[in-house]
Design a protein around this motif. Structure first.
Motif, PDB file in Angstrom:
ATOM      1  N   MET A 192      28.831  42.289  60.965  1.00 19.06           N
ATOM      2  CA  MET A 192      29.739  41.957  62.062  1.00 19.06           C
ATOM      3  C   MET A 192      29.136  40.914  62.986  1.00 19.06           C
ATOM      4  SD  MET A 192      31.226  45.749  62.995  1.00 19.06           S
ATOM      5  CE  MET A 192      32.090  46.737  61.772  1.00 19.06           C
ATOM      6  N   LEU A 193      27.827  41.012  63.214  1.00 20.93           N
ATOM      7  CA  LEU A 193      27.173  40.028  64.073  1.00 20.93           C
ATOM      8  C   LEU A 193      27.122  38.651  63.420  1.00 20.93           C
ATOM      9  CD1 LEU A 193      24.132  42.079  65.406  1.00 20.93           C
ATOM     10  CD2 LEU A 193      26.124  41.356  66.705  1.00 20.93           C
ATOM     11  N   ALA A 194      27.099  38.618  62.096  1.00 24.75           N
ATOM     12  CA  ALA A 194      26.994  37.334  61.398  1.00 24.75           C
ATOM     13  C   ALA A 194      28.161  36.413  61.730  1.00 24.75           C
ATOM     14  CB  ALA A 194      26.916  37.565  59.889  1.00 24.75           C
ATOM     15  N   PRO A 248      26.199  39.406  54.800  1.00 25.44           N
ATOM     16  CA  PRO A 248      25.964  38.757  56.101  1.00 25.44           C
ATOM     17  C   PRO A 248      25.333  37.381  55.983  1.00 25.44           C
ATOM     18  CG  PRO A 248      24.429  40.580  55.771  1.00 25.44           C
ATOM     19  CD  PRO A 248      25.454  40.674  54.696  1.00 25.44           C
ATOM     20  N   VAL A 249      24.414  37.209  55.017  1.00 32.33           N
ATOM     21  CA  VAL A 249      23.804  35.886  54.826  1.00 32.33           C
ATOM     22  C   VAL A 249      24.868  34.887  54.388  1.00 32.33           C
ATOM     23  CG1 VAL A 249      22.078  34.575  53.550  1.00 32.33           C
ATOM     24  CG2 VAL A 249      21.581  36.902  54.284  1.00 32.33           C
ATOM     25  N   GLY A 250      25.772  35.308  53.509  1.00 30.31           N
ATOM     26  CA  GLY A 250      26.846  34.425  53.073  1.00 30.31           C
ATOM     27  C   GLY A 250      27.771  34.040  54.210  1.00 30.31           C
ATOM     28  N   ILE A 251      28.060  34.995  55.110  1.00 31.35           N
ATOM     29  CA  ILE A 251      28.932  34.691  56.243  1.00 31.35           C
ATOM     30  C   ILE A 251      28.270  33.695  57.189  1.00 31.35           C
ATOM     31  CG2 ILE A 251      30.003  35.678  58.315  1.00 31.35           C
ATOM     32  CD1 ILE A 251      30.582  38.176  56.743  1.00 31.35           C
ATOM     33  N   VAL A 252      26.977  33.895  57.452  1.00 33.23           N
ATOM     34  CA  VAL A 252      26.257  32.979  58.352  1.00 33.23           C
ATOM     35  C   VAL A 252      26.211  31.567  57.772  1.00 33.23           C
ATOM     36  CG1 VAL A 252      24.020  32.455  59.365  1.00 33.23           C
ATOM     37  CG2 VAL A 252      24.899  34.773  59.447  1.00 33.23           C
ATOM     38  N   LEU A 253      25.857  31.469  56.496  1.00 34.44           N
ATOM     39  CA  LEU A 253      25.724  30.154  55.888  1.00 34.44           C
ATOM     40  C   LEU A 253      27.073  29.480  55.676  1.00 34.44           C
ATOM     41  CD1 LEU A 253      22.901  30.813  53.262  1.00 34.44           C
ATOM     42  CD2 LEU A 253      22.699  29.837  55.544  1.00 34.44           C
ATOM     43  N   GLY A 254      28.120  30.277  55.498  1.00 30.40           N
ATOM     44  CA  GLY A 254      29.442  29.694  55.263  1.00 30.40           C
ATOM     45  C   GLY A 254      30.366  29.756  56.460  1.00 30.40           C
ATOM     46  N   SER A 255      29.825  30.027  57.644  1.00 30.34           N
ATOM     47  CA  SER A 255      30.669  30.160  58.838  1.00 30.34           C
ATOM     48  C   SER A 255      31.412  28.863  59.162  1.00 30.34           C
ATOM     49  CB  SER A 255      29.828  30.592  60.036  1.00 30.34           C
ATOM     50  OG  SER A 255      28.775  29.658  60.277  1.00 30.34           O
ATOM     51  N   GLY A 256      30.800  27.733  58.799  1.00 31.55           N
ATOM     52  CA  GLY A 256      31.462  26.462  59.089  1.00 31.55           C
ATOM     53  C   GLY A 256      32.728  26.264  58.286  1.00 31.55           C
ATOM     54  N   LEU A 258      34.703  28.805  57.339  1.00 32.06           N
ATOM     55  CA  LEU A 258      35.645  29.891  57.621  1.00 32.06           C
ATOM     56  C   LEU A 258      36.454  29.559  58.863  1.00 32.06           C
ATOM     57  CD1 LEU A 258      33.322  32.980  56.963  1.00 32.06           C
ATOM     58  CD2 LEU A 258      35.087  32.070  55.454  1.00 32.06           C
ATOM     59  N   ASP A 259      37.757  29.822  58.799  1.00 34.71           N
ATOM     60  CA  ASP A 259      38.618  29.576  59.953  1.00 34.71           C
ATOM     61  C   ASP A 259      38.337  30.551  61.080  1.00 34.71           C
ATOM     62  OD1 ASP A 259      39.823  27.500  58.593  1.00 34.71           O
ATOM     63  OD2 ASP A 259      41.375  28.791  57.724  1.00 34.71           O
ATOM     64  N   ASN A 260      38.075  31.797  60.736  1.00 36.96           N
ATOM     65  CA  ASN A 260      37.806  32.819  61.745  1.00 36.96           C
ATOM     66  C   ASN A 260      36.638  33.666  61.252  1.00 36.96           C
ATOM     67  OD1 ASN A 260      37.815  34.839  63.685  1.00 36.96           O
ATOM     68  ND2 ASN A 260      40.047  34.923  63.814  1.00 36.96           N
ATOM     69  N   ALA A 261      35.419  33.191  61.517  1.00 34.58           N
ATOM     70  CA  ALA A 261      34.226  33.891  61.024  1.00 34.58           C
ATOM     71  C   ALA A 261      34.072  35.249  61.679  1.00 34.58           C
ATOM     72  CB  ALA A 261      32.978  33.038  61.276  1.00 34.58           C
ATOM     73  N   GLY A 262      34.501  35.372  62.948  1.00 36.12           N
ATOM     74  CA  GLY A 262      34.387  36.656  63.634  1.00 36.12           C
ATOM     75  C   GLY A 262      35.212  37.732  62.966  1.00 36.12           C
ATOM     76  N   LEU A 263      36.456  37.423  62.645  1.00 35.41           N
ATOM     77  CA  LEU A 263      37.328  38.393  61.972  1.00 35.41           C
ATOM     78  C   LEU A 263      36.798  38.716  60.578  1.00 35.41           C
ATOM     79  CD1 LEU A 263      39.898  40.075  61.919  1.00 35.41           C
ATOM     80  CD2 LEU A 263      41.128  38.040  61.101  1.00 35.41           C
ATOM     81  N   ALA A 264      36.302  37.684  59.889  1.00 34.64           N
ATOM     82  CA  ALA A 264      35.749  37.920  58.554  1.00 34.64           C
ATOM     83  C   ALA A 264      34.541  38.847  58.627  1.00 34.64           C
ATOM     84  CB  ALA A 264      35.363  36.589  57.914  1.00 34.64           C
ATOM     85  N   GLY A 265      33.699  38.670  59.659  1.00 35.52           N
ATOM     86  CA  GLY A 265      32.535  39.535  59.812  1.00 35.52           C
ATOM     87  C   GLY A 265      32.919  40.978  60.087  1.00 35.52           C
ATOM     88  N   VAL A 266      33.935  41.169  60.944  1.00 35.91           N
ATOM     89  CA  VAL A 266      34.366  42.531  61.264  1.00 35.91           C
ATOM     90  C   VAL A 266      34.949  43.217  60.025  1.00 35.91           C
ATOM     91  CG1 VAL A 266      36.003  43.897  62.600  1.00 35.91           C
ATOM     92  CG2 VAL A 266      34.744  42.041  63.700  1.00 35.91           C
ATOM     93  N   CYS A 267      35.808  42.505  59.308  1.00 38.34           N
ATOM     94  CA  CYS A 267      36.420  43.096  58.107  1.00 38.34           C
ATOM     95  C   CYS A 267      35.359  43.417  57.053  1.00 38.34           C
ATOM     96  CB  CYS A 267      37.462  42.135  57.540  1.00 38.34           C
ATOM     97  SG  CYS A 267      38.897  41.886  58.599  1.00 38.34           S
ATOM     98  N   ALA A 268      34.411  42.477  56.872  1.00 35.22           N
ATOM     99  CA  ALA A 268      33.353  42.722  55.890  1.00 35.22           C
ATOM    100  C   ALA A 268      32.465  43.878  56.324  1.00 35.22           C
ATOM    101  CB  ALA A 268      32.520  41.458  55.691  1.00 35.22           C
TER     102      ALA A 268
END
Length: 289
Positions: A192-194, A248-256, A258-268
């Motif tokens: 979620m933090l990612a 989480p590593v994938g979310i951090v590296l691919g946050s650019g 993602l349209d909504n990285a925060g929502l993706a982190g929470v769902c993941a």
């Protein structure tokens, strides 16, 4: 029987033939119990697995450091520390014992030299961005060739060992079930933090998670410690663990991207904790006979 008496003490009386025979039978029984307790095949496979995990760690850590992403590097470090504790429990359940005997010194020195060499190359690959990205594969290759290669040799040497019956899986005790869920909670929080846009919040909470991990490592000898949890896991638990470590590593590296990285982190993160809760009800590793 030849013996060297202690100075100032009388020599021991040699045993009679019947007593000597019983001594030899006892020695053979001890050797037989040791062979049943130590599963050399499982230890060799675990060493190969550790080499693969360490190689992947070198690659992932170097890549995130080259991108100057502090949070991702902390997540990778967290994953390695947790795996180190879990794999210790897996080694212990196969009968591994840490003994600093004279015959082990060449192996320990050789392994240390390989790891030190890999760390030196890793430092250049991670910190000098002028070097090509492919350089990050060199320390991984060193670890795979050195540590993993020794595991392959050990596996070949154990080819003649008798096949041991696999213990029947058993439901995880409540304490180990809770320990499995706690591992999932930690990875869910990091996931979620990612995706969080607040760098201060991410840094503070990540630090708290790391401090909790340090406290958990300090309690490694307890029934709820990570080694005990790892000793009870089978392949379904390990699969969920490694997938959760990559998210989480994938979310951090691919946050650019993602349209909504925060929502993706929470769902993941919700998916991670749900997966660990589900796998905590899967039967774990049974006790060996």
């Amino acid at each position: 029987m030849e013996q060297k008496p202690i100075e100032g003490q009388d020599a021991l009386v040699p045993p009679d033939p019947e007593t000597a025979r019983r001594y030899l039978e006892t020695v053979e029984a001890v050797v037989d119990r040791r062979d049943r307790a130590v599963d050399r095949r499982a230890l060799a496979r675990l060493q190969i697995g550790n080499a693969v995990v360490m190689a992947a760690y070198f690659v992932a850590f170097a890549l995130v450091l080259r991108q100057d992403d502090v949070l991702a590097s902390q997540i990778v470090l967290f994953t390695l520390l947790v795996w180190g504790q879990l794999s210790t429990g897996m080694a212990q359940r196969t009968g591994m014992q840490w003994r600093m005997t004279r015959s082990r010194w060449p192996l320990l020195v050789g392994g240390a030299a390989i790891v030190v060499g890999a760390l030196v190359v890793f430092g250049f690959a991670a910190l000098d961005t002028r070097l090509p990205v492919g350089v990050v594969l060199i320390p991984a290759a060193l670890v795979l060739a050195g540590v993993g290669g020794h595991g392959v040799v050990q596996l070949r040497r154990a080819a003649g060992d008798p096949r041991r019956p696999r213990p029947a899986p058993r439901p995880l005790p409540r304490r180990l079930r809770w320990g499995t869920v706690l591992v999932g909670v930690a990875f869910a929080v990091l996931t979620m933090l990612a995706g969080s846009p607040d760098d201060v919040l991410r840094s503070v909470v990540t630090l708290l998670v790391m401090l909790c991990l340090v406290a958990w490592i300090a309690a490694s000898a307890s029934d709820l410690g990570l080694p005990a949890v790892g000793a009870s896991w089978r392949w379904p638990h390990l699969t969920v663990f490694f997938v959760a470590a990559c998210i989480p590593v994938g979310i951090v590296l691919g946050s650019g991207a993602l349209d909504n990285a925060g929502l993706a982190g929470v769902c993941a993160g919700v998916g991670v904790i749900a997966s660990f809760m589900a796998v905590s009800f899967v039967a774990g590793h049974g006790e060996r006979a």
